[in-house]
Design a protein around this motif. Structure first.
Motif, PDB file in Angstrom:
ATOM      1  N   GLU A   1      -0.781 -12.837  -6.851  1.00 53.20           N
ATOM      2  CA  GLU A   1      -2.066 -12.489  -7.463  1.00 53.20           C
ATOM      3  C   GLU A   1      -2.189 -12.978  -8.904  1.00 53.20           C
TER       4      GLU A   1
ATOM      5  N   ARG B   1      -1.270  -7.996 -16.418  1.00 58.93           N
ATOM      6  CA  ARG B   1      -2.398  -7.351 -15.729  1.00 58.93           C
ATOM      7  C   ARG B   1      -2.073  -7.092 -14.258  1.00 58.93           C
ATOM      8  N   VAL B   2      -1.435  -8.063 -13.608  1.00 59.93           N
ATOM      9  CA  VAL B   2      -1.113  -7.892 -12.191  1.00 59.93           C
ATOM     10  C   VAL B   2      -0.087  -6.778 -12.005  1.00 59.93           C
TER      11      VAL B   2
ATOM     12  N   GLU C   1       0.833  -1.209   0.000  1.00 61.01           N
ATOM     13  CA  GLU C   1       0.000   0.000   0.000  1.00 61.01           C
ATOM     14  C   GLU C   1       0.868   1.259   0.000  1.00 61.01           C
TER      15      GLU C   1
ATOM     16  N   GLU D   1       2.661   1.932  -3.411  1.00 63.39           N
ATOM     17  CA  GLU D   1       1.798   2.417  -4.480  1.00 63.39           C
ATOM     18  C   GLU D   1       1.294   3.835  -4.207  1.00 63.39           C
TER      19      GLU D   1
ATOM     20  N   GLU E   1      -2.897  -2.650 -24.461  1.00 60.34           N
ATOM     21  CA  GLU E   1      -3.150  -4.091 -24.380  1.00 60.34           C
ATOM     22  C   GLU E   1      -3.072  -4.737 -25.760  1.00 60.34           C
TER      23      GLU E   1
ATOM     24  N   SER F   1       0.551  -4.330 -13.927  1.00 64.62           N
ATOM     25  CA  SER F   1      -0.027  -3.039 -14.303  1.00 64.62           C
ATOM     26  C   SER F   1      -0.823  -2.428 -13.157  1.00 64.62           C
ATOM     27  N   ARG F   2      -1.341  -3.277 -12.266  1.00 68.07           N
ATOM     28  CA  ARG F   2      -2.082  -2.766 -11.107  1.00 68.07           C
ATOM     29  C   ARG F   2      -1.146  -2.211 -10.041  1.00 68.07           C
ATOM     30  N   TYR F   3       0.127  -2.598 -10.102  1.00 75.09           N
ATOM     31  CA  TYR F   3       1.090  -2.203  -9.075  1.00 75.09           C
ATOM     32  C   TYR F   3       2.340  -1.621  -9.746  1.00 75.09           C
TER      33      TYR F   3
END
Length: 237
Positions: free
Chosen positions: A82, A105-106, A35, A38, A217, A108-110
């Motif tokens: 994840e 995808r994972v 947390e 990010e 993408e 890209s979230r972090y």
């Protein structure tokens, strides 16, 4: 997904049982670190700042995590946890395609964790399950064993590097900008492109609109498909 220059800490093998009245578990510390990273970025993280973020003293962290490098290893492994591994459907190259899309995808979230993935080994148990799956797909495809390391590194580097480039490019839209709205940087770039003399840079001016609006993408899928097509061609020789 490895970097031989980084000292391997094997942090995931060294957890200690909680002490009596220990306020935090290692799992809570690692999730708190994710947390914090990010929200504030890699450069801002320190054990003292993380402790303040978690509402505890730095000494509480050191019982479970000795160094910041060890913490980074644990964070990266947490993120790779994840990644959902697809069911093996009998077509190894299709399995490779699907798992690399999952990794993308994972990460890209972090965004900050993606930077970690490019700078240190991914040798924790959660990350190794992804490595194991990828190597297994290459072996099942019949790819020459002596060349698998090259193929693996090519696919992994393309995926992680692609995420980093995408995240850098997204700075042009600004944080939280609605779709279709540009930040000041994007407006500046558009003005610059429009000012270029078409007779001197005809190809760039002609294609600049497509280059700027290309979907990340779709671009990733385009490149990955061609990497896997190259592997497929090798198998047919």
């Amino acid at each position: 997904m490895t970097d031989g220059k980084h000292k391997v800490s094997a942090a995931w093998l060294e957890d200690k049982p909680p002490r009596r009245q220990q306020p935090l578990s290692r799992e809570q510390i690692v999730r708190g670190a994710v947390e914090y990273l990010e929200q504030h970025g890699l450069e801002e993280l320190s054990m003292r700042k993380l402790a303040a973020h978690l509402g505890t003293a730095a000494t509480s962290l050191y019982w479970h995590v000795v160094t910041k490098d060890q913490l980074f290893d644990l964070v990266l492994d947490e993120i790779f946890g994840e990644v959902c591994l697809p069911e093996e459907d009998g077509e190894p190259l299709e399995d490779l395609r699907r798992v690399m899309h999952q990794v993308r995808r994972v990460l890209s979230r972090y965004p900050e964790a993606a930077r970690l993935a490019a700078s240190r080994p991914t040798l924790g148990p959660r990350a190794l399950r992804v490595v194991e799956y990828t190597l297994g797909a290459l072996l099942r495809s019949g790819y020459p064993e002596e060349s698998i390391a090259h193929a693996y590194n090519l696919i992994a580097d393309y995926t992680i590097g692609g995420v980093l480039v995408e995240l850098s490019r997204k700075r042009l839209t600004g944080p939280g900008a609605p779709p279709g709205e540009s930040s000041e940087d994007a407006d500046t770039m558009r003005s610059f492109v429009e000012s270029l003399p078409g007779e001197k840079f005809p190809n760039f001016v002609r294609l600049s609109g497509l280059l700027v609006t290309a979907n990340d993408e779709e671009s990733f899928a385009f490149g990955l498909d061609r990497l896997l097509a190259g592997i497929s061609n090798d198998l047919e020789k």
